[in-house]
Enzyme design. Sequence first.
Site, PDB file in Angstrom:
ATOM      1  N   ASN A  16       8.533  48.006  -0.285  1.00  9.89           N
ATOM      2  CA  ASN A  16       9.983  47.929  -0.504  1.00  9.89           C
ATOM      3  C   ASN A  16      10.625  48.898   0.482  1.00  9.89           C
ATOM      4  O   ASN A  16      10.577  50.103   0.278  1.00  9.89           O
ATOM      5  CB  ASN A  16      10.299  48.312  -1.959  1.00  9.89           C
ATOM      6  CG  ASN A  16      11.803  48.413  -2.209  1.00  9.89           C
ATOM      7  OD1 ASN A  16      12.610  47.993  -1.373  1.00  9.89           O
ATOM      8  ND2 ASN A  16      12.177  48.968  -3.356  1.00  9.89           N
ATOM      9  N   LYS A  51      13.636  49.397   1.022  1.00 10.78           N
ATOM     10  CA  LYS A  51      14.948  49.905   0.582  1.00 10.78           C
ATOM     11  C   LYS A  51      15.936  49.778   1.752  1.00 10.78           C
ATOM     12  O   LYS A  51      15.805  48.853   2.548  1.00 10.78           O
ATOM     13  CB  LYS A  51      14.824  51.331   0.037  1.00 10.78           C
ATOM     14  CG  LYS A  51      13.691  51.415  -1.006  1.00 10.78           C
ATOM     15  CD  LYS A  51      13.710  52.651  -1.823  1.00 10.78           C
ATOM     16  CE  LYS A  51      12.575  52.611  -2.848  1.00 10.78           C
ATOM     17  NZ  LYS A  51      12.570  53.734  -3.759  1.00 10.78           N
ATOM     18  N   HIS A  78      15.443  46.867  -9.867  1.00 13.27           N
ATOM     19  CA  HIS A  78      14.957  48.163  -9.400  1.00 13.27           C
ATOM     20  C   HIS A  78      15.830  49.244 -10.027  1.00 13.27           C
ATOM     21  O   HIS A  78      17.036  49.052 -10.199  1.00 13.27           O
ATOM     22  CB  HIS A  78      15.013  48.232  -7.867  1.00 13.27           C
ATOM     23  CG  HIS A  78      14.261  49.409  -7.338  1.00 13.27           C
ATOM     24  ND1 HIS A  78      14.770  50.684  -7.373  1.00 13.27           N
ATOM     25  CD2 HIS A  78      13.024  49.512  -6.790  1.00 13.27           C
ATOM     26  CE1 HIS A  78      13.872  51.520  -6.867  1.00 13.27           C
ATOM     27  NE2 HIS A  78      12.805  50.843  -6.506  1.00 13.27           N
ATOM     28  N   GLU A  94      17.088  51.784  -8.864  1.00  9.99           N
ATOM     29  CA  GLU A  94      18.235  52.172  -8.036  1.00  9.99           C
ATOM     30  C   GLU A  94      19.396  51.201  -8.234  1.00  9.99           C
ATOM     31  O   GLU A  94      20.564  51.587  -8.159  1.00  9.99           O
ATOM     32  CB  GLU A  94      17.797  52.257  -6.563  1.00  9.99           C
ATOM     33  CG  GLU A  94      16.924  53.492  -6.322  1.00  9.99           C
ATOM     34  CD  GLU A  94      15.877  53.354  -5.245  1.00  9.99           C
ATOM     35  OE1 GLU A  94      15.970  52.444  -4.401  1.00  9.99           O
ATOM     36  OE2 GLU A  94      14.929  54.172  -5.253  1.00  9.99           O
ATOM     37  N   GLU A 145       7.889  51.232 -12.797  1.00 12.43           N
ATOM     38  CA  GLU A 145       8.278  52.302 -11.884  1.00 12.43           C
ATOM     39  C   GLU A 145       8.977  53.406 -12.663  1.00 12.43           C
ATOM     40  O   GLU A 145      10.192  53.333 -12.895  1.00 12.43           O
ATOM     41  CB  GLU A 145       9.234  51.765 -10.807  1.00 12.43           C
ATOM     42  CG  GLU A 145       8.621  50.729  -9.900  1.00 12.43           C
ATOM     43  CD  GLU A 145       9.296  50.722  -8.522  1.00 12.43           C
ATOM     44  OE1 GLU A 145       8.574  50.818  -7.536  1.00 12.43           O
ATOM     45  OE2 GLU A 145      10.534  50.662  -8.443  1.00 12.43           O
ATOM     46  N   GLY A 192      10.185  58.291  -5.078  1.00 12.54           N
ATOM     47  CA  GLY A 192      10.661  59.072  -3.944  1.00 12.54           C
ATOM     48  C   GLY A 192      10.584  60.578  -4.161  1.00 12.54           C
ATOM     49  O   GLY A 192      11.144  61.352  -3.394  1.00 12.54           O
ATOM     50  N   SER A 207       5.906  56.856  -5.721  1.00 12.45           N
ATOM     51  CA  SER A 207       5.095  57.778  -4.911  1.00 12.45           C
ATOM     52  C   SER A 207       3.626  57.369  -4.817  1.00 12.45           C
ATOM     53  O   SER A 207       2.742  58.227  -4.828  1.00 12.45           O
ATOM     54  CB  SER A 207       5.230  59.209  -5.421  1.00 12.45           C
ATOM     55  OG  SER A 207       6.591  59.631  -5.358  1.00 12.45           O
TER      56      SER A 207
END
Length: 251
Positions: free
Chosen positions: A12, A14, A97, A99, A169, A175, A214
């Site tokens: 991904n 992003k 996701h 985010e 996730e 991250g 991660s």
Amino acid sequence: MVFMRRKLIVGNWKMNGSLGANSALLDGIIAGVRRNDCGVAMCVPFPYLAQCSEMLRGTPVALGAQDVSAHQSGAFTGEVSAEMLCEFGCTYVIVGHSERRSYHAESDEMVARKAAAALGAGLTPIFCVGETLEQRDAGQTEHIVYRQLDALLDAVDGRELARVVVAYEPVWAIGTGKTATPDMAQEVHQSLRERIARRNVTVAEAAIILYGGSMKPDNARELLGMPDIDGGLIGGASLKSPDFLAIVDAA
Ligand code: 13P
């Protein structure tokens, strides 16, 4: 019956990349992925779908997008439909996701509708779930991921569900360099599979459940060795071909 689930590693990107950087990155990845490896896919920003579709054609690396509209067409400025993604050779699309859930206020119900739209067009949705650190510390992990997953289970039938990839996730691991331990991740993956099994045992056994947060070359092997972890959704490490290839290798 025991199912052998084929491992799947999905990058991904992003909001990263440029025409030049993508070209170099995909050249490196294409050169390193062998046809009999696990499944491999890359989810890229919308403007680069044409470029990446062209580069990935005929290779073992599948193409995906990072979001999709819940609508089919019409007055939805800025949105991209599942049919459009299909035209550019996408096989996968990430939905929900964290985010997008947090920065764009996407609800469980909205994410489930996006998954249904993707399925309707023949795409495989990668349906993300995961708890924040606060929720984990409050002992709510299972409650949160079940609530997120249930929205999907309520929106699609068993046949469609069989075509969904789930991604766990944990938000606190994305991250941050903090990874869930293999045991922590395994526990949630197993719970997710059990939750699916309450609707359909066969689908649950065959369901691909990815871990994301991660995942790096140095922790991938251990995570991917857990019985209910069927692959990875890779952010940062998908931007460096040696790192991404090392994770594919671990799978
Ligand atoms: P990182 O691998 O950078 O933690 O990102 C994980 C992720 O969000 C993949 O969708």
